[in-house]
Design a protein around this motif. Structure first.
Motif, PDB file in Angstrom:
ATOM      1  N   ASP A 159       0.643  -1.327  -0.071  1.00  0.00           N
ATOM      2  CA  ASP A 159      -0.121  -0.052   0.049  1.00  0.00           C
ATOM      3  C   ASP A 159       0.961   1.360  -0.064  1.00  0.00           C
ATOM      4  OD1 ASP A 159      -1.759  -1.805   0.179  1.00  0.00           O
ATOM      5  OD2 ASP A 159      -2.724  -0.965   2.308  1.00  0.00           O
ATOM      6  N   HIS A 160       0.574   2.334  -0.880  1.00  0.00           N
ATOM      7  CA  HIS A 160       1.474   3.390  -1.111  1.00  0.00           C
ATOM      8  C   HIS A 160       0.463   4.544  -1.421  1.00  0.00           C
ATOM      9  CE1 HIS A 160       5.572   1.952  -1.095  1.00  0.00           C
ATOM     10  NE2 HIS A 160       5.197   0.918  -1.661  1.00  0.00           N
ATOM     11  N   ASP A 161       1.006   5.625  -1.040  1.00  0.00           N
ATOM     12  CA  ASP A 161       0.209   6.936  -1.388  1.00  0.00           C
ATOM     13  C   ASP A 161       1.032   7.329  -2.726  1.00  0.00           C
ATOM     14  OD1 ASP A 161      -0.701   9.466  -1.840  1.00  0.00           O
ATOM     15  OD2 ASP A 161      -0.120  10.388  -0.111  1.00  0.00           O
ATOM     16  N   LEU A 162       0.102   7.419  -3.923  1.00  0.00           N
ATOM     17  CA  LEU A 162       0.809   7.536  -5.030  1.00  0.00           C
ATOM     18  C   LEU A 162       1.338   9.073  -5.260  1.00  0.00           C
ATOM     19  CD1 LEU A 162       1.229   6.466  -8.109  1.00  0.00           C
ATOM     20  CD2 LEU A 162      -1.081   7.167  -8.717  1.00  0.00           C
ATOM     21  N   GLY A 222      10.662  24.560 -23.070  1.00  0.00           N
ATOM     22  CA  GLY A 222      10.123  23.303 -22.945  1.00  0.00           C
ATOM     23  C   GLY A 222       9.234  23.052 -21.735  1.00  0.00           C
ATOM     24  N   LYS A 223       8.161  22.332 -21.650  1.00  0.00           N
ATOM     25  CA  LYS A 223       7.312  22.302 -20.638  1.00  0.00           C
ATOM     26  C   LYS A 223       6.750  20.725 -20.559  1.00  0.00           C
ATOM     27  CE  LYS A 223       3.475  24.801 -18.197  1.00  0.00           C
ATOM     28  NZ  LYS A 223       2.514  25.880 -18.300  1.00  0.00           N
ATOM     29  N   VAL A 224       6.615  20.230 -19.266  1.00  0.00           N
ATOM     30  CA  VAL A 224       5.868  19.077 -19.001  1.00  0.00           C
ATOM     31  C   VAL A 224       5.024  19.346 -17.789  1.00  0.00           C
ATOM     32  CG1 VAL A 224       6.415  16.537 -18.285  1.00  0.00           C
ATOM     33  CG2 VAL A 224       7.845  17.796 -19.969  1.00  0.00           C
ATOM     34  N   ASP A 225       3.754  19.103 -18.007  1.00  0.00           N
ATOM     35  CA  ASP A 225       2.796  19.215 -17.064  1.00  0.00           C
ATOM     36  C   ASP A 225       2.155  17.642 -16.419  1.00  0.00           C
ATOM     37  OD1 ASP A 225       2.533  21.923 -17.132  1.00  0.00           O
ATOM     38  OD2 ASP A 225       1.289  21.789 -19.027  1.00  0.00           O
ATOM     39  N   ILE A 226       2.430  17.644 -15.305  1.00  0.00           N
ATOM     40  CA  ILE A 226       1.940  16.319 -14.761  1.00  0.00           C
ATOM     41  C   ILE A 226       0.682  16.615 -13.759  1.00  0.00           C
ATOM     42  CG2 ILE A 226       2.692  14.269 -13.351  1.00  0.00           C
ATOM     43  CD1 ILE A 226       5.471  15.450 -13.946  1.00  0.00           C
ATOM     44  N   GLU A 227      -0.420  16.055 -13.954  1.00  0.00           N
ATOM     45  CA  GLU A 227      -1.629  16.025 -13.159  1.00  0.00           C
ATOM     46  C   GLU A 227      -1.987  14.477 -12.631  1.00  0.00           C
ATOM     47  OE1 GLU A 227      -6.140  16.725 -14.055  1.00  0.00           O
ATOM     48  OE2 GLU A 227      -4.698  18.393 -14.606  1.00  0.00           O
ATOM     49  N   VAL A 228      -2.269  14.672 -11.280  1.00  0.00           N
ATOM     50  CA  VAL A 228      -2.817  13.567 -10.413  1.00  0.00           C
ATOM     51  C   VAL A 228      -4.180  13.780 -10.163  1.00  0.00           C
ATOM     52  CG1 VAL A 228      -2.487  11.675  -8.492  1.00  0.00           C
ATOM     53  CG2 VAL A 228      -0.431  12.924  -9.548  1.00  0.00           C
ATOM     54  N   ASN A 229      -5.249  12.753 -10.569  1.00  0.00           N
ATOM     55  CA  ASN A 229      -6.496  13.109 -10.379  1.00  0.00           C
ATOM     56  C   ASN A 229      -7.376  12.098 -10.390  1.00  0.00           C
ATOM     57  OD1 ASN A 229      -8.669  14.643  -9.712  1.00  0.00           O
ATOM     58  ND2 ASN A 229      -8.458  16.018 -11.614  1.00  0.00           N
ATOM     59  N   ILE A 238      -2.738   9.492 -13.698  1.00  0.00           N
ATOM     60  CA  ILE A 238      -1.503  10.292 -13.712  1.00  0.00           C
ATOM     61  C   ILE A 238      -1.358  10.796 -15.259  1.00  0.00           C
ATOM     62  CG2 ILE A 238       0.915  10.575 -13.418  1.00  0.00           C
ATOM     63  CD1 ILE A 238       0.695   8.003 -11.697  1.00  0.00           C
ATOM     64  N   GLU A 239      -1.674  12.026 -15.558  1.00  0.00           N
ATOM     65  CA  GLU A 239      -1.573  12.469 -16.991  1.00  0.00           C
ATOM     66  C   GLU A 239      -0.354  13.500 -16.933  1.00  0.00           C
ATOM     67  OE1 GLU A 239      -5.078  14.814 -17.801  1.00  0.00           O
ATOM     68  OE2 GLU A 239      -6.497  13.021 -17.766  1.00  0.00           O
ATOM     69  N   ILE A 297      -1.334   8.780 -20.415  1.00  0.00           N
ATOM     70  CA  ILE A 297      -2.406   8.540 -19.338  1.00  0.00           C
ATOM     71  C   ILE A 297      -2.330   7.525 -18.813  1.00  0.00           C
ATOM     72  CG2 ILE A 297      -4.867   8.863 -18.900  1.00  0.00           C
ATOM     73  CD1 ILE A 297      -5.246  10.561 -21.677  1.00  0.00           C
ATOM     74  N   ILE A 298      -1.858   7.422 -17.441  1.00  0.00           N
ATOM     75  CA  ILE A 298      -1.941   6.267 -16.860  1.00  0.00           C
ATOM     76  C   ILE A 298      -2.755   5.934 -15.662  1.00  0.00           C
ATOM     77  CG2 ILE A 298      -0.110   4.683 -15.200  1.00  0.00           C
ATOM     78  CD1 ILE A 298       2.011   6.700 -16.681  1.00  0.00           C
ATOM     79  N   GLY A 299      -3.727   4.872 -15.705  1.00  0.00           N
ATOM     80  CA  GLY A 299      -4.618   4.567 -14.625  1.00  0.00           C
ATOM     81  C   GLY A 299      -4.239   3.534 -13.792  1.00  0.00           C
ATOM     82  N   LEU A 300      -4.410   3.567 -12.396  1.00  0.00           N
ATOM     83  CA  LEU A 300      -4.127   2.749 -11.696  1.00  0.00           C
ATOM     84  C   LEU A 300      -5.420   2.433 -10.745  1.00  0.00           C
ATOM     85  CD1 LEU A 300      -0.423   3.453 -10.454  1.00  0.00           C
ATOM     86  CD2 LEU A 300      -1.431   1.440 -11.761  1.00  0.00           C
TER      87      LEU A 300
END
Length: 320
Positions: A159-162, A222-229, A238-239, A297-300
């Motif tokens: 068990d982890h906090d993503l 250069g730009k990389v946007d990471i969103e956890v929702n 995770i996008e 787009i990564i879904g867990l």
């Protein structure tokens, strides 16, 4: 062709014609290339009507068009099946090769590495020693990648906090982004991020995806946007979005295929390994072309919500 269903003997026995209020009928068969009739293209009128030559010709062209569309749809499905079969065959062959090569390559590499360290004792030759050792390490990493993609280790789930995993990974890769003049922005938009995962494997997936995004975003700004929702109660998403040139539509379906890479010198194994890891975690990963670049787009699967989740602060965004 029946110009008047009430007067034509062929229609007298078809009660459905009268129930449907069909006064005239024109039907053209649709044939497939194997000679079988798929169905008909029909034109009807509630009143008796004499179809002219132009109308008959139009229905005939429409019938031919439907036949071509059906043939292409059938062929596309067949090609897709063959494509998946070829991928499976590639993986099977790769597994056989990697199992034997890993042992055969690693032993002589360790010997060579030891002798290189002995031979380059002169400080003047340290530069050459580092180059040789670096290349040997690169070969060793490549062998490890072969093993991962063909014989992946079963994830050791805990068990982890993503949110913490993503934050740690971003901090780890921050220096590489800075070297490439790429800004990373992290947005944590949900407190529900408890998952059962192998932390090291998920970090490996994120590193592979982020490295690709950083390289794609290597331009003036250069730009990389990471969103956890979370968009539902079952999955955390995770996008990762870059502002690169995107993926050509013609090859987007091949992303993640072993040995397929658009990068010069790339092996095409990084994303293939990532896909395998996510599948082992019962998750999903997909690639899309966004407005400005590529979106991964990564879904867990989420664990059941813990009471402590409500107490976790949600930080809106971080810039690295």
């Amino acid at each position: 062709m029946i110009n008047d269903t009430k007067q034509d003997a062929r229609a007298n026995v078809l009660d459905a014609i009268y129930d449907a209020n069909i006064g005239s009928y024109l039907g053209m068969p649709v044939y497939l290339s194997n000679g079988k009739m798929f169905g008909t293209v029909c034109a009807i009128d509630p009143e008796p009507y004499a179809f002219n030559d132009q109308e008959i010709e139009a229905i005939e062209r429409l019938s031919s068009l439907v036949s071509v569309i059906l043939e292409n749809a059938t062929r596309s499905s067949y090609d897709e099946y063959n494509d998946k079969l070829m991928r499976l065959e590639k993986l099977a062959l790769l597994g056989q090769l990697s199992a034997g090569l890993a042992h055969e390559l690693r032993n002589p590499m360790q010997s060579v590495r030891g002798f290189v360290q002995l031979l380059f004792e002169d400080k003047k030759e340290e530069h050459y020693r580092d180059i040789v050792l670096g290349e040997l390490d690169r070969i060793n990493d490549l062998v490890s990648d072969f093993l991962l993609v063909t014989q992946p280790t079963a994830p050791k789930r805990v068990d982890h906090d993503l949110k913490q995993i993503v934050t740690d990974t971003v901090e780890f890769i921050e220096s590489e982004a800075t070297l490439h003049n790429v800004e990373i922005t992290l947005s944590l938009k949900t407190p529900k991020t408890h998952v059962s995962v192998d932390e090291s494997q998920i970090k490996q997936v994120l590193i592979n995806v982020l490295k690709n995004a950083i390289e794609a975003g290597c331009k003036e700004k250069g730009k990389v946007d990471i969103e956890v929702n979370t968009y539902n109660d079952h999955e955390v998403v995770i996008e990762v979005t870059d502002n690169g040139s995107g993926i050509p539509i013609s090859i987007i379906g091949r992303i993640g295929e072993p040995f397929f890479s658009t990068k010069e010198g790339g092996t095409g194994l990084g994303l293939s390994i990532s896909q395998r890891i996510i599948q082992e975690h019962k998750g999903t990963i997909r690639f899309e072309n966004g407005e400005d670049g590529t979106k991964v787009i990564i879904g867990l699967p989420l664990l059941e919500r813990k009471a402590s989740d409500d107490e976790l602060p949600v930080r809106e965004s971080y810039a690295y």
